[in-house]
Design a protein around this motif. Structure first.
Motif, PDB file in Angstrom:
ATOM      1  N   ALA A 232       0.839  -1.214   0.000  1.00  0.00           N
ATOM      2  CA  ALA A 232       0.000   0.000   0.000  1.00  0.00           C
ATOM      3  C   ALA A 232       0.860   1.244   0.000  1.00  0.00           C
ATOM      4  O   ALA A 232       0.564   2.234  -0.709  1.00  0.00           O
ATOM      5  CB  ALA A 232      -0.926  -0.010   1.212  1.00  0.00           C
ATOM      6  N   HIS A 233       1.937   1.233   0.758  1.00  0.00           N
ATOM      7  CA  HIS A 233       2.851   2.382   0.760  1.00  0.00           C
ATOM      8  C   HIS A 233       3.499   2.555  -0.604  1.00  0.00           C
ATOM      9  O   HIS A 233       3.696   3.689  -1.066  1.00  0.00           O
ATOM     10  CB  HIS A 233       3.918   2.185   1.828  1.00  0.00           C
TER      11      HIS A 233
ATOM     12  N   ALA B  43       1.013   4.139  -2.845  1.00  0.00           N
ATOM     13  CA  ALA B  43       0.848   5.558  -2.499  1.00  0.00           C
ATOM     14  C   ALA B  43       2.065   6.360  -2.935  1.00  0.00           C
ATOM     15  O   ALA B  43       1.932   7.507  -3.399  1.00  0.00           O
ATOM     16  CB  ALA B  43       0.611   5.697  -1.011  1.00  0.00           C
ATOM     17  N   ASP B  44       3.267   5.784  -2.832  1.00  0.00           N
ATOM     18  CA  ASP B  44       4.477   6.479  -3.271  1.00  0.00           C
ATOM     19  C   ASP B  44       4.427   6.715  -4.771  1.00  0.00           C
ATOM     20  O   ASP B  44       4.791   7.808  -5.272  1.00  0.00           O
ATOM     21  CB  ASP B  44       5.715   5.633  -2.913  1.00  0.00           C
TER      22      ASP B  44
ATOM     23  N   ALA C 118       1.791   6.952  -6.700  1.00  0.00           N
ATOM     24  CA  ALA C 118       0.787   7.983  -7.024  1.00  0.00           C
ATOM     25  C   ALA C 118       1.298   9.369  -6.675  1.00  0.00           C
ATOM     26  O   ALA C 118       1.080  10.346  -7.416  1.00  0.00           O
ATOM     27  CB  ALA C 118      -0.521   7.689  -6.283  1.00  0.00           C
ATOM     28  N   CYS C 119       1.958   9.485  -5.568  1.00  0.00           N
ATOM     29  CA  CYS C 119       2.460  10.792  -5.154  1.00  0.00           C
ATOM     30  C   CYS C 119       3.537  11.287  -6.100  1.00  0.00           C
ATOM     31  O   CYS C 119       3.583  12.470  -6.445  1.00  0.00           O
ATOM     32  CB  CYS C 119       2.986  10.694  -3.731  1.00  0.00           C
TER      33      CYS C 119
ATOM     34  N   CYS D 150      -0.740  13.387  -2.355  1.00  0.00           N
ATOM     35  CA  CYS D 150       0.066  12.528  -1.459  1.00  0.00           C
ATOM     36  C   CYS D 150      -0.753  12.240  -0.207  1.00  0.00           C
ATOM     37  O   CYS D 150      -0.809  13.058   0.719  1.00  0.00           O
ATOM     38  CB  CYS D 150       1.373  13.214  -1.098  1.00  0.00           C
ATOM     39  N   GLU D 151      -1.407  11.115  -0.252  1.00  0.00           N
ATOM     40  CA  GLU D 151      -2.268  10.744   0.858  1.00  0.00           C
ATOM     41  C   GLU D 151      -1.555   9.760   1.785  1.00  0.00           C
ATOM     42  O   GLU D 151      -0.697   8.991   1.352  1.00  0.00           O
ATOM     43  CB  GLU D 151      -3.551  10.107   0.330  1.00  0.00           C
ATOM     44  N   ASP D 152      -1.977   9.762   3.053  1.00  0.00           N
ATOM     45  CA  ASP D 152      -1.401   8.812   4.024  1.00  0.00           C
ATOM     46  C   ASP D 152      -2.079   7.455   3.868  1.00  0.00           C
ATOM     47  O   ASP D 152      -3.289   7.378   3.573  1.00  0.00           O
ATOM     48  CB  ASP D 152      -1.593   9.299   5.446  1.00  0.00           C
ATOM     49  N   VAL D 153      -1.291   6.425   4.074  1.00  0.00           N
ATOM     50  CA  VAL D 153      -1.849   5.059   4.024  1.00  0.00           C
ATOM     51  C   VAL D 153      -2.420   4.752   5.398  1.00  0.00           C
ATOM     52  O   VAL D 153      -1.698   4.838   6.415  1.00  0.00           O
ATOM     53  CB  VAL D 153      -0.765   4.030   3.639  1.00  0.00           C
TER      54      VAL D 153
ATOM     55  N   ASN E 227       4.634   7.659   5.967  1.00  0.00           N
ATOM     56  CA  ASN E 227       3.595   8.624   5.566  1.00  0.00           C
ATOM     57  C   ASN E 227       4.145  10.042   5.606  1.00  0.00           C
ATOM     58  O   ASN E 227       3.853  10.877   4.719  1.00  0.00           O
ATOM     59  CB  ASN E 227       2.383   8.508   6.468  1.00  0.00           C
TER      60      ASN E 227
ATOM     61  N   ARG F 247       6.332  10.936   2.659  1.00  0.00           N
ATOM     62  CA  ARG F 247       5.591  11.145   1.397  1.00  0.00           C
ATOM     63  C   ARG F 247       5.112  12.589   1.325  1.00  0.00           C
ATOM     64  O   ARG F 247       5.023  13.179   0.240  1.00  0.00           O
ATOM     65  CB  ARG F 247       4.425  10.166   1.335  1.00  0.00           C
TER      66      ARG F 247
END
Length: 927
Positions: A791-792, A795-796, A798-799, A805-808, A828, A831
């Motif tokens: 998941a991180h 998210a990385d 996508a950011c 940049c959303e927190d997981v 998080n 990011r």
């Protein structure tokens, strides 16, 4: 023929050119004898290629073996034999190849066949022909067939060979195990043999020390005990050990035989001493009887005094001879002195009477009463003795009654009747001399007694006189031929010139004693003069020898006098701590020296004998006194030893004190004979009990040590069979370590050392497995949170593509430890404020290098700077404590979760290597 033509028409296989010879080999037919011979010649050609080509055409192993015997150094022949016999080519059947292999003796050929043979039976046959241990070790280590390896390993017997098998036979654990077992058994046997030899050496040392020790009451028993222990040992002694055993045994037997001989000699001495005492007592009784019988008579005559003198001379001579050999008992000595004193009193009275006999005789003839009374008073004749005939007449004259007896007729008749009964007893026993003297006395008294009063006894006296005459005639009948034999014997002795003086004197004395022993039986003047003249000739012949004997007697007398002076000087100032054994030796040596200086002059023999007897009595008294002191001291040692049994000391300390008491016992010397054995038995019993208590403690200590060893062995076997399956099982190992600590200390020895090494290896292996299990469990926990990492990563990505940049979020069902939660929050945060891409790549590389160090222990050359940086970081994070591998893996995985943001390209570069390293870390060592 010219050389050119000879080469032109020669066979091609003999061509000088090696290539031509090689071409000719293919045209040779081995089936034809002449071409087969050519082919065999080419097999031994000087050119290697020609030999190789010729050997490939030979398919007969017998032919190759013959060639090998002719040229053993050619390796090509061995290679061809290996090819044929191993079944690689040639088409030979197995039985034929087996028969050939069973005849081979070549080490190299057999080794290669055992390694390259196409059949297990063939390889086993080749191994069976190998004898060198190096070849057998090679087969046991490198052969591809297990049965062959085992067969080769079973024939390795030396310790060095078995040690090499244990170290080199890594491909076959059964070979290693069997080799280790045989090696341990061999070492155990060697240790047992060394222990047996050491035990024999210990027994030999004890036996040799026993052979050097002096005799004691238990000497023979200890010797027999040591011999039984020697014979009970199972191993055979060496030549040197057997020789030493026989020498020590011979020495011990000599000590025992010497003591037995000494005891026998002592017993013989005691027996002779008893015989001497009996002889002394019989002589004393004879003289005492004569002295006691003298007052019972009516008159004392010159014959009675002469008889007393003869008995006294005989008694003094025999008494001195016996005193030279044996010490006189004090009671017998007192009796002897009393008898001599009584004899001296009688003899002095007789000599006084003899000196006044003429005056008394003249006074009796002149009937001068005053002068007779004065003479009788001067004689001072004892009242206990009957008067002589002269004194009786003088006393009757003074009393004025010549026909009246001095004593009552009734008393005289009563004594007369008693003597008649005594005479009959003597005749019944055949005592001629005593009976003859008593009969003469009775006849003399019968003349002085009234006839009317004596009439009842006349018949008895006459009858006993007839018996005495008959006894005299019988003695004369027997003594007549004996006297003639003695005369002939002394004539022969006087004429024998070859006999030595000592033997002549001995035999002459014996003949004289035999002649005197006959008394007056069958005596005649002619025989007496004949015997006396022969005796005089012998005396004349022995005169020079007797002079030499006299001078020797004087020297012996001087030596005996000096010996007495030395002993008297010793007795005057005896040492306060004189050893009774030393005094006994002095006594025995003095006795031997006294006997050696014998004989001495007869005149001084009695005086010097009495002097030596007093000295020996005083010396024996000193010995007895010192022996009694020794007995008292030894009795005190016995009491101390018995008290030591109950003393509150350790058995070892008690045994050491008992050894000190034993040393004191040996230094004291011997107590009196009977008391020495009794004290020794009591002391020995107490010491045996003390040493038995020490041995019991040692046995108990050994038993406890053996029990600890057995418990330790059980613990080792249990821990060896235990394999941890999770890191939480480490408490089992800690409990085992605590239990092992309670069993310490273990007794020293080879078994203990082996157990310690095995225990250390097992503990080290189990710790390593637990450490790997801890790493596996860390990685498994990491795998559980792999979805969070994915998941991180999403998210990385996508950011980094420009999205928000959303927190997981953290899954509530995911149970993360606190450090992982902190890493999640840090990821998080990174990011939202991303670091440079280059910094993220360096972090990932460092994490990969760190995992590489943890999994393989090495890194590539270009990662060497990172390795150094990681080492510094490990020291800083550990704060001086070395981190475990599981802790370092946890740190790396935590940092891996916290590192971001990571682009997909960066992750693809590292993920495969990271997964490979994690997979390697999850591999457990074999159980």
């Amino acid at each position: 023929m010219p050389g050119f033509l000879r080469r032109l028409f020669a066979p091609r296989w003999q061509h000088p050119d090696a290539q031509v010879r090689c071409q000719a080999i293919s045209r040779l037919d081995p089936a034809r004898p002449e071409q087969r011979q050519a082919l065999e010649a080419l097999c031994l050609d000087a050119e290697a290629s020609v030999r190789q080509a010729a050997l490939e055409r030979v398919d007969s192993p017998e032919t190759l073996l013959e060639l090998l015997d002719r040229q053993p150094e050619l390796a090509e022949i061995r290679r061809r034999l290996v090819v044929l016999l191993s079944g690689q080519s040639g088409g030979l059947d197995l039985p034929q190849r087996l028969r050939i292999v069973e005849r081979l003796d070549d080490r190299e050929l057999l080794s290669r066949l055992a390694l390259e043979g196409d059949n297990q039976q063939l390889r086993l046959a080749a191994v069976a022909r190998l004898t060198a241990e190096e070849d057998l070790i090679e087969q046991a280590c490198d052969n591809g067939i297990a049965a062959v390896r085992h067969a080769a390993a079973s024939r390795v017997t030396s310790e060095a060979g078995l040690q090499r098998l244990v170290q080199q036979a890594r491909r076959d654990r059964q070979v290693v195990r069997q080799a280790r077992e045989r090696l341990n058994r061999l070492r155990t046997d060697a240790a047992s043999l060394a222990a047996a030899r050491a035990q024999r050496e210990t027994l030999l040392a004890k036996l040799e020390a026993h052979a050097r020790a002096p005799w004691e009451p238990l000497y023979a028993g200890r010797f027999r005990h040591l011999v039984r222990e020697w014979e009970a040992l199972d191993d055979l002694p060496g030549i040197d050990q057997e020789r030493r055993f026989q020498e020590a045994s011979q020495s011990c037997r000599k000590v025992i035989s010497d003591h037995e001989a000494q005891e026998h000699a002592s017993a013989e001495t005691d027996r002779r001493r008893e015989q001497a005492a009996e002889a002394r007592e019989s002589l004393l009784e004879a003289l005492e009887e004569s002295l006691a019988g003298l007052p019972r008579g009516d008159r004392v005559t010159g014959q009675d005094i002469a008889s007393l003198r003869a008995q006294k001379v005989l008694l003094a001579s025999r008494w001195q001879a016996l005193s030279d050999l044996h010490v006189t008992d004090e009671a017998l000595r007192q009796r002897y002195d009393t008898v001599l004193r009584d004899y001296d009193e009688i003899l002095v009275a007789w000599e006084r009477l003899e000196s006044h006999a003429a005056e008394i005789e003249q006074a009796v003839r002149e009937k001068d009463a005053e002068r007779l009374r004065t003479s009788l008073e001067a004689c001072h004749w004892p009242d206990t003795l009957p008067p002589t005939p002269l004194l009786a007449r003088a006393q009757q004259l003074l009393a004025g009654r010549e026909e009246v007896e001095e004593e009552a007729v009734e008393a005289r008749l009563e004594r007369f009747a008693q003597d008649l009964a005594q005479l009959e007893k003597l005749l019944d026993h055949g005592a001629f001399k005593g009976a003859s003297r008593l009969h003469q006395s009775l006849r003399h008294r019968a003349d002085s007694l009234p006839a009317a009063s004596l009439r009842p006894h006349q018949a008895t006296l006459k009858r006993l006189g007839a018996r005495l005459a008959e006894l005299r005639d019988w003695r004369g009948f027997v003594a007549g031929p004996k006297r003639e034999q003695l005369c002939q014997a002394i004539d022969q002795l006087a004429g024998d010139a070859a006999i030595t003086e000592a033997e002549l004197d001995r035999r002459h004395r014996q003949l004289v004693r035999d002649w005197k022993g006959l008394g007056d039986a069958a005596a005649s003047r002619e025989l007496s003069e004949h015997f006396r003249s022969a005796s005089d000739r012998i005396h004349e012949r022995l005169a020079p020898w007797r002079e030499r004997q006299a001078s020797e007697r004087m020297r012996n007398l001087e030596a005996r006098t000096a010996l007495c002076e030395q002993l008297e000087a010793l007795l005057d100032v005896p040492a306060a701590d004189a050893d009774p054994d030393a005094l006994r030796r002095i006594r025995d040596q003095a006795r031997e020296e006294w006997r050696r200086h014998s004989p001495v002059p007869r005149e001084q023999a009695q005086a010097i004998g009495r002097r030596f007897g007093r000295i020996r009595f005083a010396l024996q008294s000193l010995i007895d006194q010192r022996a009694k002191e020794v007995a008292d001291a030894k009795r005190q040692l016995v009491d101390e030893a018995q008290a030591l049994i109950e003393h509150p000391l350790s058995p070892d300390a008690r045994a050491e004190r008992a050894k000190g008491l034993q040393q004191s016992w040996r230094e004291l010397g011997r107590a009196p004979r009977g008391e020495e054995q009794t004290l020794w038995r009591e002391f020995r019993t107490a010491c045996d009990q003390i040493f038995a208590m020490r041995e019991a403690q040692r046995d108990d200590r050994v038993q406890r040590a053996r029990q600890r060893l057995d418990e330790m062995q059980t613990l080792i076997d249990r821990l060896d069979a235990w394999q941890p399956t999770r890191y939480a099982d480490s408490n089992v190992l800690e409990q085992a370590l605590d239990q092992a600590a309670t069993l310490e200390p273990l007794p020293p020895g080879r078994r203990t050392e082996g157990m310690r090494r095995r225990w250390s290896g097992i503990v080290r292996t189990r710790r390593e497995r637990l450490a790997r299990l801890a790493v596996v469990e860390e990685i498994q926990r990491w795998q559980a949170c792999r979805s969070l990492l994915d998941a991180h990563l999403a998210a990385d990505a996508a950011c980094l593509e420009g999205s928000a940049c959303e927190d997981v979020p953290l899954d509530p069902e995911l149970d993360l430890p606190e450090d992982m939660r902190s890493a999640h929050n840090q990821r998080n945060a990174s990011r939202r404020n991303p670091p440079p891409t280059q910094e993220v790549s360096e972090r990932l590389a460092r994490l990969r290098v760190h995992l590489s160090l943890l999994s393989m222990g090495r890194v590539s050359q270009h990662d060497e700077p990172l390795r150094l940086a990681i080492q510094v970081e490990r020291l800083n994070e550990g704060l001086g404590r070395e981190l475990s591998r599981a802790e370092e893996v946890r740190i790396v995985l935590r940092n891996l979760l916290a590192t971001g943001p990571v682009s997909p390209e960066q992750w693809q570069l590292e993920v495969s290597e990271l997964d490979s390293l994690l997979t390697r870390l999850t591999r457990l060592p074999p159980p």
